[in-house]
Design a protein around this motif. Structure first.
Motif, PDB file in Angstrom:
ATOM      1  N   LYS A   1     -56.967 -13.375  15.046  1.00  0.00           N
ATOM      2  CA  LYS A   1     -57.898 -11.930  14.488  1.00  0.00           C
ATOM      3  C   LYS A   1     -58.399 -12.524  13.147  1.00  0.00           C
ATOM      4  O   LYS A   1     -59.416 -12.167  12.840  1.00  0.00           O
ATOM      5  N   ASP A   2     -57.321 -13.071  12.265  1.00  0.00           N
ATOM      6  CA  ASP A   2     -57.935 -13.151  10.844  1.00  0.00           C
ATOM      7  C   ASP A   2     -58.752 -14.381  10.785  1.00  0.00           C
ATOM      8  O   ASP A   2     -59.693 -14.204   9.833  1.00  0.00           O
ATOM      9  N   LEU A   3     -58.525 -15.490  11.638  1.00  0.00           N
ATOM     10  CA  LEU A   3     -59.416 -16.516  11.547  1.00  0.00           C
ATOM     11  C   LEU A   3     -61.013 -16.148  11.926  1.00  0.00           C
ATOM     12  O   LEU A   3     -62.019 -16.321  11.318  1.00  0.00           O
ATOM     13  N   ILE A   4     -61.068 -15.320  12.946  1.00  0.00           N
ATOM     14  CA  ILE A   4     -62.612 -15.095  13.306  1.00  0.00           C
ATOM     15  C   ILE A   4     -62.964 -13.969  12.349  1.00  0.00           C
ATOM     16  O   ILE A   4     -64.437 -13.984  12.098  1.00  0.00           O
ATOM     17  N   ASP A   5     -62.312 -13.061  11.815  1.00  0.00           N
ATOM     18  CA  ASP A   5     -62.810 -12.089  10.789  1.00  0.00           C
ATOM     19  C   ASP A   5     -63.346 -12.898   9.589  1.00  0.00           C
ATOM     20  O   ASP A   5     -64.236 -12.578   8.840  1.00  0.00           O
ATOM     21  N   ILE A   6     -62.650 -14.239   9.300  1.00  0.00           N
ATOM     22  CA  ILE A   6     -63.019 -14.871   8.120  1.00  0.00           C
ATOM     23  C   ILE A   6     -64.274 -15.572   8.368  1.00  0.00           C
ATOM     24  O   ILE A   6     -65.183 -15.705   7.419  1.00  0.00           O
ATOM     25  N   ILE A   7     -64.513 -16.017   9.598  1.00  0.00           N
ATOM     26  CA  ILE A   7     -65.637 -16.936   9.871  1.00  0.00           C
ATOM     27  C   ILE A   7     -66.828 -16.399  10.492  1.00  0.00           C
ATOM     28  O   ILE A   7     -67.934 -16.978  10.351  1.00  0.00           O
TER      29      ILE A   7
ATOM     30  N   ASN B   1     -66.766 -22.273   1.302  1.00  0.00           N
ATOM     31  CA  ASN B   1     -67.288 -21.854  -0.005  1.00  0.00           C
ATOM     32  C   ASN B   1     -66.597 -21.919  -1.116  1.00  0.00           C
ATOM     33  O   ASN B   1     -65.607 -22.663  -1.255  1.00  0.00           O
ATOM     34  N   LYS B   2     -66.720 -20.690  -1.997  1.00  0.00           N
ATOM     35  CA  LYS B   2     -65.598 -20.363  -3.139  1.00  0.00           C
ATOM     36  C   LYS B   2     -64.620 -19.510  -2.466  1.00  0.00           C
ATOM     37  O   LYS B   2     -63.722 -19.058  -3.491  1.00  0.00           O
ATOM     38  N   ASN B   3     -64.441 -19.189  -1.358  1.00  0.00           N
ATOM     39  CA  ASN B   3     -63.387 -18.522  -0.825  1.00  0.00           C
ATOM     40  C   ASN B   3     -61.951 -19.228  -0.359  1.00  0.00           C
ATOM     41  O   ASN B   3     -62.400 -20.160   0.050  1.00  0.00           O
ATOM     42  N   SER B   4     -60.918 -18.792  -0.601  1.00  0.00           N
ATOM     43  CA  SER B   4     -59.763 -19.475   0.023  1.00  0.00           C
ATOM     44  C   SER B   4     -58.558 -18.165   0.516  1.00  0.00           C
ATOM     45  O   SER B   4     -58.686 -17.013   0.095  1.00  0.00           O
ATOM     46  N   PHE B   5     -57.880 -18.720   1.735  1.00  0.00           N
ATOM     47  CA  PHE B   5     -57.144 -17.620   2.191  1.00  0.00           C
ATOM     48  C   PHE B   5     -55.833 -18.506   2.609  1.00  0.00           C
ATOM     49  O   PHE B   5     -55.682 -19.656   2.870  1.00  0.00           O
ATOM     50  N   GLU B   6     -54.808 -17.707   2.652  1.00  0.00           N
ATOM     51  CA  GLU B   6     -53.420 -18.309   3.112  1.00  0.00           C
ATOM     52  C   GLU B   6     -52.832 -17.813   4.336  1.00  0.00           C
ATOM     53  O   GLU B   6     -52.794 -16.182   4.219  1.00  0.00           O
ATOM     54  N   LEU B   7     -52.578 -18.339   5.279  1.00  0.00           N
ATOM     55  CA  LEU B   7     -52.357 -17.761   6.597  1.00  0.00           C
ATOM     56  C   LEU B   7     -50.848 -18.261   7.079  1.00  0.00           C
ATOM     57  O   LEU B   7     -50.688 -19.721   6.843  1.00  0.00           O
ATOM     58  N   ASN B   8     -50.157 -17.556   7.707  1.00  0.00           N
ATOM     59  CA  ASN B   8     -48.830 -18.054   8.311  1.00  0.00           C
ATOM     60  C   ASN B   8     -49.122 -18.900   9.489  1.00  0.00           C
ATOM     61  O   ASN B   8     -50.379 -18.737  10.233  1.00  0.00           O
ATOM     62  N   THR B   9     -48.542 -19.912   9.924  1.00  0.00           N
ATOM     63  CA  THR B   9     -48.546 -20.644  11.082  1.00  0.00           C
ATOM     64  C   THR B   9     -47.392 -21.000  11.668  1.00  0.00           C
ATOM     65  O   THR B   9     -46.160 -20.678  11.312  1.00  0.00           O
ATOM     66  N   PHE B  10     -47.405 -21.461  13.028  1.00  0.00           N
ATOM     67  CA  PHE B  10     -46.026 -21.575  13.766  1.00  0.00           C
ATOM     68  C   PHE B  10     -46.149 -23.273  14.242  1.00  0.00           C
ATOM     69  O   PHE B  10     -47.225 -24.098  14.192  1.00  0.00           O
ATOM     70  N   ASN B  11     -45.254 -23.897  14.697  1.00  0.00           N
ATOM     71  CA  ASN B  11     -45.123 -24.932  14.992  1.00  0.00           C
ATOM     72  C   ASN B  11     -45.912 -24.989  16.228  1.00  0.00           C
ATOM     73  O   ASN B  11     -45.515 -24.411  17.101  1.00  0.00           O
ATOM     74  N   HIS B  12     -47.147 -25.898  16.395  1.00  0.00           N
ATOM     75  CA  HIS B  12     -47.938 -26.074  17.667  1.00  0.00           C
ATOM     76  C   HIS B  12     -47.151 -26.250  18.654  1.00  0.00           C
ATOM     77  O   HIS B  12     -47.649 -26.021  20.118  1.00  0.00           O
ATOM     78  N   GLN B  13     -46.142 -26.813  18.663  1.00  0.00           N
ATOM     79  CA  GLN B  13     -45.375 -27.337  20.031  1.00  0.00           C
ATOM     80  C   GLN B  13     -44.552 -26.157  20.645  1.00  0.00           C
ATOM     81  O   GLN B  13     -44.227 -26.110  21.898  1.00  0.00           O
ATOM     82  N   ASP B  14     -44.325 -25.138  19.892  1.00  0.00           N
ATOM     83  CA  ASP B  14     -43.692 -23.955  20.225  1.00  0.00           C
ATOM     84  C   ASP B  14     -45.006 -22.912  21.018  1.00  0.00           C
ATOM     85  O   ASP B  14     -44.461 -22.029  21.484  1.00  0.00           O
ATOM     86  N   PHE B  15     -46.228 -23.390  21.002  1.00  0.00           N
ATOM     87  CA  PHE B  15     -47.257 -22.430  21.694  1.00  0.00           C
ATOM     88  C   PHE B  15     -47.043 -22.559  23.085  1.00  0.00           C
ATOM     89  O   PHE B  15     -46.899 -23.715  23.814  1.00  0.00           O
ATOM     90  N   PRO B  16     -46.905 -21.383  23.890  1.00  0.00           N
ATOM     91  CA  PRO B  16     -46.543 -21.211  25.278  1.00  0.00           C
ATOM     92  C   PRO B  16     -47.787 -21.375  26.189  1.00  0.00           C
ATOM     93  O   PRO B  16     -48.747 -21.295  25.511  1.00  0.00           O
ATOM     94  N   SER B  17     -47.597 -21.979  27.282  1.00  0.00           N
ATOM     95  CA  SER B  17     -48.488 -22.281  28.283  1.00  0.00           C
ATOM     96  C   SER B  17     -48.189 -22.026  29.749  1.00  0.00           C
ATOM     97  O   SER B  17     -46.958 -21.852  29.829  1.00  0.00           O
ATOM     98  N   LEU B  18     -49.147 -21.436  30.445  1.00  0.00           N
ATOM     99  CA  LEU B  18     -48.772 -21.067  31.746  1.00  0.00           C
ATOM    100  C   LEU B  18     -48.343 -22.415  32.622  1.00  0.00           C
ATOM    101  O   LEU B  18     -48.869 -23.535  32.252  1.00  0.00           O
ATOM    102  N   PRO B  19     -47.622 -22.108  33.767  1.00  0.00           N
ATOM    103  CA  PRO B  19     -47.293 -23.203  34.427  1.00  0.00           C
ATOM    104  C   PRO B  19     -48.679 -23.862  35.381  1.00  0.00           C
ATOM    105  O   PRO B  19     -49.566 -23.418  35.313  1.00  0.00           O
TER     106      PRO B  19
END
Length: 367
Positions: A72-78, A101-119
């Protein structure tokens, strides 16, 4: 690690997958979007563990990288930036810095390997269908789905696939919509699944947006998988037995009335101004080849009248007015057939003359 993407490259696939993301999630990572760059391909993935959507986009960058960011933050930014704006991602272990441009944002992230996927889907039946046909049949039936009904099998869309047809059915227990596409399917046995309401809504968005002529559907015992150009949708299915919809279809067609569709629709819309909010009921009185339409509320009452064809009996019956209006808005022919209850037949059916593509059933009510 860092990478650069343009707003144009990011925005379209992000808008495709964002609908799956809920504000409140049981796992924090489910509020994130997985971003992957590989072989000049950008792939965005979101999931709520019931539905997964992936959208891909060709890009110029040669980098190979994967990371997650709060969707949600990413889409609000761009979304308010010009398409040509370059967005820079500086990726660290627990933080992502976004510069535009001249704007900067700091966001939390997670290890991409922990992102779940459906079987992975196995042992599925595969069918192909014209995208526009599928989109139209879903739009013309899904409005009858249940919403948060205690009977889970009503909160979705029922797919029945045979060798020569695809039938889609929706019901909330008070009304029923049936749509059918005649086509050859390479199946050995009939396949039936119930797709959950949220997945149906996301599927409709994909079919409206995508320009591909044909889509591919995989149906397994537990999952629904749709592949359409650069977009895929995977959804768990509702476990349950869908009602035998053929049992509520009229068997007695003696009371079949031919009505001008737009005249009927306009009269109902005018009468709906004075419909009682609690019951939403409208009384229809058929008499002397005329249809009289009555509504009343504490503010006043309405009576409208239209002519009918091929019917002179006297019948008085009541329905939820909004159910009738929504059906008449979906049908497109100048005239419609209306089969009204008579004798033991308790259901009313509306359809287009000489066209069985869509059939709509509404149960009468007492007012």
């Amino acid at each position: 690690m860092n990478t650069q993407l343009t707003v144009k490259e990011l925005l379209d696939p992000l808008q495709t997958v964002i609908g799956v993301v809920e504000k409140k999630q049981t796992l924090p990572i489910l509020s994130h979007v997985l971003i992957q760059l590989k072989n000049n391909q950008l792939t965005l993935t979101t999931t709520d563990m019931e539905i997964e959507i992936r959208a891909s986009q060709a890009v110029k960058t040669q980098e190979e990288i994967s990371f997650t960011v709060y969707a949600k933050d990413l889409i609000d930014i761009i979304r308010k930036l010009p398409e040509t704006t370059i967005v820079e991602f500086i990726i660290e272990a627990a933080k992502i810095y976004i510069k535009a441009n001249k704007n900067s944002f700091e966001l939390n992230t997670f290890n991409h390997q922990d992102f779940p996927s459906l079987p992975k889907i196995e042992n599925s039946e595969v069918i192909k269908i014209n995208r526009k046909q599928l989109r139209e049949i879903i739009e013309n039936t899904s409005f009858s789905m249940g919403n948060q009904d205690i009977r889970a099998y009503l909160n979705g869309l029922y797919f029945e696939v045979n060798q020569n047809s695809i039938t889609i059915v929706a019901t909330d227990g008070h009304r029923l919509s049936i749509g059918e596409v005649k086509q050859d399917n390479n199946l050995t046995d009939k396949k039936t699944v119930i797709l959950p309401r949220k997945a149906v809504l996301e599927l409709s968005k994909i079919l409206n947006k995508n320009e591909h002529n044909e889509v591919e559907i995989h149906l397994s015992d537990n999952y629904f998988y749709l592949a359409s150009n650069d977009i895929t949708l995977i959804s768990r299915l509702i476990d349950g037995n869908f009602p035998n919809y053929s049992q509520v279809l009229p068997t007695d067609f003696e009371n079949t009335i031919l009505i001008d569709r737009l005249e009927f629709l306009n009269s109902l819309q005018q009468a709906s101004i004075f419909v009682e909010e609690r019951t939403k009921g409208v009384k229809l009185v058929f008499k002397n080849s005329q249809l009289n339409i009555f509504t009343h509320s504490e503010r006043g009452q309405a009576k409208t009248q239209i002519s009918t064809k091929n019917f002179s009996k006297e019948i008085e019956i009541a329905f939820n007015i909004h159910y009738l209006i929504s059906i008449l808005e979906k049908l497109t022919t100048d005239e419609i057939n209306m089969v009204v209850p008579g004798g033991e037949n308790q259901s009313c059916m509306l359809s287009s003359p000489n066209d069985e593509t869509y059939q709509y059933v509404v149960m009468p009510m007492r007012i």
